[in-house]
Design an enzyme around this catalytic site. Structure first.
Site, PDB file in Angstrom:
ATOM      1  N   TYR A 136       0.870  -1.183   0.000  1.00  0.00           N
ATOM      2  CA  TYR A 136       0.000   0.000   0.000  1.00  0.00           C
ATOM      3  C   TYR A 136       0.904   1.230   0.000  1.00  0.00           C
ATOM      4  O   TYR A 136       2.113   1.113   0.247  1.00  0.00           O
ATOM      5  CB  TYR A 136      -1.002  -0.006   1.172  1.00  0.00           C
ATOM      6  CG  TYR A 136      -0.431  -0.224   2.549  1.00  0.00           C
ATOM      7  CD1 TYR A 136       0.062   0.832   3.314  1.00  0.00           C
ATOM      8  CD2 TYR A 136      -0.404  -1.502   3.107  1.00  0.00           C
ATOM      9  CE1 TYR A 136       0.563   0.627   4.591  1.00  0.00           C
ATOM     10  CE2 TYR A 136       0.110  -1.723   4.373  1.00  0.00           C
ATOM     11  CZ  TYR A 136       0.594  -0.651   5.113  1.00  0.00           C
ATOM     12  OH  TYR A 136       1.096  -0.862   6.366  1.00  0.00           O
TER      13      TYR A 136
ATOM     14  N   HIS B 214       6.531  -0.645   0.790  1.00  0.00           N
ATOM     15  CA  HIS B 214       6.050   0.354  -0.164  1.00  0.00           C
ATOM     16  C   HIS B 214       6.837   0.303  -1.483  1.00  0.00           C
ATOM     17  O   HIS B 214       8.012  -0.033  -1.493  1.00  0.00           O
ATOM     18  CB  HIS B 214       6.149   1.754   0.440  1.00  0.00           C
ATOM     19  CG  HIS B 214       5.468   1.848   1.769  1.00  0.00           C
ATOM     20  ND1 HIS B 214       4.121   1.600   1.908  1.00  0.00           N
ATOM     21  CD2 HIS B 214       5.932   2.116   3.017  1.00  0.00           C
ATOM     22  CE1 HIS B 214       3.791   1.726   3.190  1.00  0.00           C
ATOM     23  NE2 HIS B 214       4.879   2.033   3.882  1.00  0.00           N
TER      24      HIS B 214
END
Ligand code: C5P
Length: 303
Positions: A234, A281
């Site tokens: 995410y 990430h």
């Protein structure tokens, strides 16, 4: 009436029609007048397939009601098991304690709000960006990024501090907390902060509860899907902050983003373990997107 007068009148009418026409055209085609000299909504297909004002970064009680698909996406971020009823109950409790108000939906032709978004990259060291950062109307700082002792490079004004429970620090009385929840227990942590009974998470912080804002799960999913094309598990808090800035400001200046030469997300205020990289990430994809935004004049990237 003299020839001169009627000619003047004709010119005046023509002029009024042209101005009116331009105004109508810019509204109908949604081409804003860029008083800041930086136009987010210009006719740029790359940008317009990503940027969508219907995804507001901040939640209200009403907009906390998300689709089943969005809720499933949010639950999968950190394997939250609890269901919709529990989410609704916690969010309800939160909005009994913080203002249930639509914030920053005040875009207008004459508005020129400048956002300084400050990431925590080591590239801020010796940058002397402090005064330029503080020049922003909004100065958004992320996680633990301190100012004390680093004023010359990072400034000392903070209007918004973007945090999640694990990254939280004390927030002064006039600064907004922008809270990102990645799991149900994060929302519960916020409630326990209000109630001053931090049984759920050991860590407690000071914050002015009347200035707390909560990021919308719908917005988080939009950033992941539309901006990052699902790269990374995410988006990083920093990347979501800079997309939020594009949504709430008219000019965005970005500081302190970018990994070190080994690809690690180093910090200006501490040494981090080697090979920290960018965690879950999509660091490279986020940075490439940032560069693309700079290339297309949607923001100013410093550092
Ligand atoms: O490390 P931390 O998550 O606290 O940093 C805040 C944000 O700054 C990150 O979410 C990331 O988007 C950005 N960052 C960066 N390059 C670094 C350090 C942080 O782009 N070297």
């Amino acid at each position: 009436m003299s020839w001169n007068m009627s000619r003047k009148r004709q010119l005046l009418i023509l002029f009024s029609f042209s101005i009116g026409g331009l105004y109508l055209q810019s509204n109908l085609l949604q081409i804003p007048q860029c008083v800041c000299g930086n136009c987010h909504h210009s006719n740029d297909p790359w940008f317009s397939t990503r940027f969508n004002t219907s995804y507001h970064p901040l939640m209200t009680r009403n907009t906390s009601v998300v689709s089943a698909e969005t809720f499933q996406w949010w639950k999968r971020l950190q394997n939250t098991r609890s269901g919709w009823e529990e989410y609704k109950k916690v969010v309800d409790e939160i909005f009994q304690m913080i203002p249930d108000k639509e914030m920053y939906r005040d875009a207008a032709l004459e508005r020129c709000r400048v956002c300084s978004v400050v990431g925590n990259s080591g590239n801020l060291i010796n940058s002397h960006y402090g005064p330029m950062i503080d020049d922003g109307d909004f100065v958004l700082r992320i996680n633990r990024g301190p100012t004390k002792g680093f004023e010359q490079d990072v400034g000392n004004k903070t209007t918004h501090r973007i945090i999640y429970p694990e990254s939280a620090i004390d927030i002064d009385n006039s600064t907004h907390m922008v809270f990102f929840a990645f799991k149900m227990v994060d929302l519960k942590w916020l409630v326990s902060l209000f109630k001053q009974q931090n049984k759920l998470v050991k860590k407690t912080i000071k914050a002015n509860m009347s200035l707390v804002m909560v990021a919308s799960p719908r917005f988080m999913k939009y950033v992941h899907h539309q901006w990052l094309q699902k790269h990374g598990r995410y988006p990083s808090t920093g990347f979501m902050t800079l997309i939020m800035a594009l949504h709430i400001c008219d000019k965005v200046r970005v500081f302190g983003f970018g990994a070190d030469k080994n690809g690690n997300w180093n910090h200006y205020f501490e040494r981090i373990p080697p090979a920290y990289r960018t965690g879950i990430h999509g660091g490279n994809f986020e940075y490439d997107t940032l560069k693309e935004l700079q290339k297309r004049n949607k923001l100013e990237l410093y550092g």
